[in-house]
Design a protein around this motif. Structure first.
Motif, mmCIF file in Angstrom:
data_model
loop_
_atom_site.group_PDB
_atom_site.id
_atom_site.type_symbol
_atom_site.label_atom_id
_atom_site.label_comp_id
_atom_site.label_asym_id
_atom_site.label_seq_id
_atom_site.Cartn_x
_atom_site.Cartn_y
_atom_site.Cartn_z
ATOM 1 N N LEU A 283 69.538 100.875 33.032
ATOM 2 C CA LEU A 283 68.364 100.099 33.410
ATOM 3 C C LEU A 283 67.821 99.315 32.222
ATOM 4 C CD1 LEU A 283 66.186 99.388 35.517
ATOM 5 C CD2 LEU A 283 64.946 101.445 34.812
ATOM 6 N N GLY A 284 67.778 99.968 31.054
ATOM 7 C CA GLY A 284 67.301 99.290 29.854
ATOM 8 C C GLY A 284 68.176 98.111 29.470
ATOM 9 N N ILE A 285 69.497 98.293 29.557
ATOM 10 C CA ILE A 285 70.425 97.205 29.236
ATOM 11 C C ILE A 285 70.288 96.070 30.245
ATOM 12 C CG2 ILE A 285 72.864 96.569 29.077
ATOM 13 C CD1 ILE A 285 73.400 99.334 27.937
ATOM 14 N N ASP A 286 70.130 96.416 31.514
ATOM 15 C CA ASP A 286 69.958 95.389 32.551
ATOM 16 C C ASP A 286 68.682 94.582 32.313
ATOM 17 O OD1 ASP A 286 72.288 96.167 33.767
ATOM 18 O OD2 ASP A 286 71.319 97.389 35.307
ATOM 19 N N ARG A 287 67.613 95.273 31.937
ATOM 20 C CA ARG A 287 66.346 94.568 31.660
ATOM 21 C C ARG A 287 66.508 93.622 30.466
ATOM 22 N NH1 ARG A 287 61.729 97.254 33.787
ATOM 23 N NH2 ARG A 287 62.278 97.723 35.967
ATOM 24 N N LEU A 288 67.199 94.111 29.421
ATOM 25 C CA LEU A 288 67.430 93.279 28.241
ATOM 26 C C LEU A 288 68.289 92.073 28.600
ATOM 27 C CD1 LEU A 288 67.223 92.820 25.181
ATOM 28 C CD2 LEU A 288 69.252 94.262 24.910
ATOM 29 N N GLN A 289 69.307 92.302 29.441
ATOM 30 C CA GLN A 289 70.182 91.212 29.863
ATOM 31 C C GLN A 289 69.405 90.161 30.652
ATOM 32 O OE1 GLN A 289 73.595 92.482 32.081
ATOM 33 N NE2 GLN A 289 74.346 90.423 32.453
ATOM 34 N N LYS A 290 68.551 90.608 31.562
ATOM 35 C CA LYS A 290 67.752 89.656 32.343
ATOM 36 C C LYS A 290 66.839 88.839 31.448
ATOM 37 C CE LYS A 290 67.673 91.959 36.841
ATOM 38 N NZ LYS A 290 66.807 92.603 37.879
ATOM 39 N N HIS A 291 66.286 89.488 30.422
ATOM 40 C CA HIS A 291 65.396 88.768 29.505
ATOM 41 C C HIS A 291 66.177 87.764 28.667
ATOM 42 C CE1 HIS A 291 62.067 87.987 26.785
ATOM 43 N NE2 HIS A 291 62.875 88.241 25.764
ATOM 44 N N MET A 292 67.320 88.183 28.123
ATOM 45 C CA MET A 292 68.110 87.310 27.263
ATOM 46 C C MET A 292 68.758 86.165 28.047
ATOM 47 S SD MET A 292 67.813 88.510 24.179
ATOM 48 C CE MET A 292 69.188 87.761 23.309
ATOM 49 N N LEU A 293 69.087 86.438 29.323
ATOM 50 C CA LEU A 293 69.749 85.419 30.147
ATOM 51 C C LEU A 293 68.817 84.891 31.233
ATOM 52 C CD1 LEU A 293 73.239 87.136 30.596
ATOM 53 C CD2 LEU A 293 72.511 85.532 28.834
ATOM 54 N N ARG A 294 67.539 84.835 30.925
ATOM 55 C CA ARG A 294 66.556 84.388 31.922
ATOM 56 C C ARG A 294 66.771 82.927 32.322
ATOM 57 N NH1 ARG A 294 64.349 85.280 27.031
ATOM 58 N NH2 ARG A 294 63.204 83.633 25.973
ATOM 59 N N TRP A 295 67.485 82.182 31.469
ATOM 60 C CA TRP A 295 67.784 80.784 31.789
ATOM 61 C C TRP A 295 68.747 80.671 32.975
ATOM 62 C CZ3 TRP A 295 72.988 79.923 31.470
ATOM 63 C CH2 TRP A 295 73.731 80.786 30.659
ATOM 64 N N GLN A 296 69.448 81.777 33.321
ATOM 65 C CA GLN A 296 70.383 81.744 34.438
ATOM 66 C C GLN A 296 69.685 81.853 35.787
ATOM 67 O OE1 GLN A 296 73.223 84.895 33.760
ATOM 68 N NE2 GLN A 296 74.658 83.524 32.774
ATOM 69 N N LYS A 297 68.423 82.254 35.798
ATOM 70 C CA LYS A 297 67.707 82.450 37.042
ATOM 71 C C LYS A 297 67.668 81.154 37.844
ATOM 72 C CE LYS A 297 63.504 84.525 38.936
ATOM 73 N NZ LYS A 297 62.187 85.112 38.620
ATOM 74 N N GLY A 298 68.138 81.219 39.076
ATOM 75 C CA GLY A 298 68.178 80.053 39.933
ATOM 76 C C GLY A 298 69.490 79.282 39.828
ATOM 77 N N ILE A 299 70.306 79.633 38.789
ATOM 78 C CA ILE A 299 71.599 78.959 38.613
ATOM 79 C C ILE A 299 72.726 79.871 39.078
ATOM 80 C CG2 ILE A 299 73.178 77.944 36.937
ATOM 81 C CD1 ILE A 299 70.782 77.297 35.203
ATOM 82 N N ILE A 300 72.667 81.159 38.603
ATOM 83 C CA ILE A 300 73.667 82.153 38.980
ATOM 84 C C ILE A 300 73.131 82.978 40.138
ATOM 85 C CG2 ILE A 300 75.104 84.060 38.191
ATOM 86 C CD1 ILE A 300 75.694 81.410 36.822
#
Length: 322
Positions: free
Chosen positions: A304-321
């Motif tokens: 869960l912690g890694i997933d949260r970090l990934q979402k934060h670091m790759l937040r630019w993908q939201k709406g694209i992927i």
């Protein structure tokens, strides 16, 4: 409201089964004195079920105010119902009727006995595992990213390093244990070294793949604007490779956790793997299951912690992927 009720329905059934289904088997529960409270493992199991019901109910009410959270909560309802029903069936088969082979497959209440008997010891071993995992995993990720960047960006270095990656990738990290014990005087350092190797390979491989996959046009544009090699690596190559880097980290997490337990079972003075090994020797299988439950929870929290970090670091993908 219906969604909230459905989310906790399975656990309500499990609690109801535990309370109202009569105890047919001769399994008994020992009372334990904790401060001023006298409690047995069956009581603890009921408390845990009640805590889950309350937690999911609160989560459900909070999700009503957010459309995205509401969607996620709804998606998890079938799984939560299934888990509750499985617990109810397990309670009947393992405790109420004891039709499962005993003592190899205790019921949920039997597993809870380990937390009452060895609560402090289980916590001590859990903290040891967390410390070992954190040291090995973090160092492995750092070394893996550095290796992947160098291999992916500098073809001449990749010529020499790629064969090493290919060889190390097929060798199980535990196979290095005898050499690790010779190289490192402390067993903790030796086990951490095994985790570093375990994490290093997938992270380095995926990082290198992401770096080499960066379009040349981006590097050329950066060079045209006067970017140095260092600037190209940190502002062009690594950001482009970030999705692949997290794929490697996610893969390495599962490998590292598996090897963590194996390393602890092969000579560590503590840890959940050590606790499982010691419990197995004394045929205390309920303690083995108790450690497995802790490992499952611990792995889920790390993921869960890694997933949260990934979402934060790759937040630019939201709406694209998708």
């Amino acid at each position: 409201m219906i969604r909230i009720f459905l989310a906790i329905l399975g656990y309500i059934v499990a609690l109801g089964v535990n309370i109202f289904v009569p105890q047919i088997s001769d399994i008994t529960f020992q009372d334990h004195q904790i401060s001023a409270i006298v409690i047995n493992s069956n009581d603890l199991y009921r408390v845990l079920l009640l805590a889950i019901i309350v937690a999911y109910a609160i989560t459900g009410f909070i999700s009503l105010k957010d459309k995205e959270k509401k969607k996620k909560f709804k998606k998890k309802i079938p799984f939560r119902i299934a888990v509750g029903l499985v617990l109810a069936a397990w309670d009947v088969a393992g405790t109420k009727l004891a039709i499962l082979p005993q003592p190899f497959f205790p019921g949920p209440a039997g597993i809870a006995e380990a937390y009452l008997e060895d609560g402090a010891y289980v916590l001590e071993n859990t903290l040891y595992s967390i410390r070992l995992f954190a040291v090995g995993f973090i160092l492995g990720v750092i070394v893996g990213i550095i290796t992947g960047v160098i291999v992916g960006y500098f073809p001449k270095i990749a010529y020499w390093v790629n064969p090493i990656l290919d060889i190390c990738g097929v060798i199980p990290p535990v196979a290095w244990m005898p050499f690790a014990l010779i190289i490192f005087p402390e067993s903790f350092a030796a086990a951490a070294f095994l985790l570093v190797i375990c994490v290093w390979f997938p992270v380095a491989t995926m990082t290198a793949s992401g770096i080499t996959g960066t379009p040349k046009a981006q590097f050329e544009a950066a060079r045209t604007l006067g970017a140095s090699t260092k600037h190209q690596i940190f502002t062009v190559a690594i950001p482009h490779a970030m999705p692949q880097i997290f794929v490697g980290i996610t893969t390495a997490e599962a490998f590292a956790f598996t090897n963590l337990v194996m390393a602890e079972m092969m000579g560590q003075p503590g840890g959940l793997g050590y606790y499982i090994n010691a419990s197995k020797v004394w045929s205390a299988y309920y303690k083995v299951f108790a450690a497995i439950v802790v490992m499952a929870v611990l792995f889920s929290l790390i993921k869960l912690g890694i997933d949260r970090l990934q979402k934060h670091m790759l937040r630019w993908q939201k709406g694209i992927i998708k």
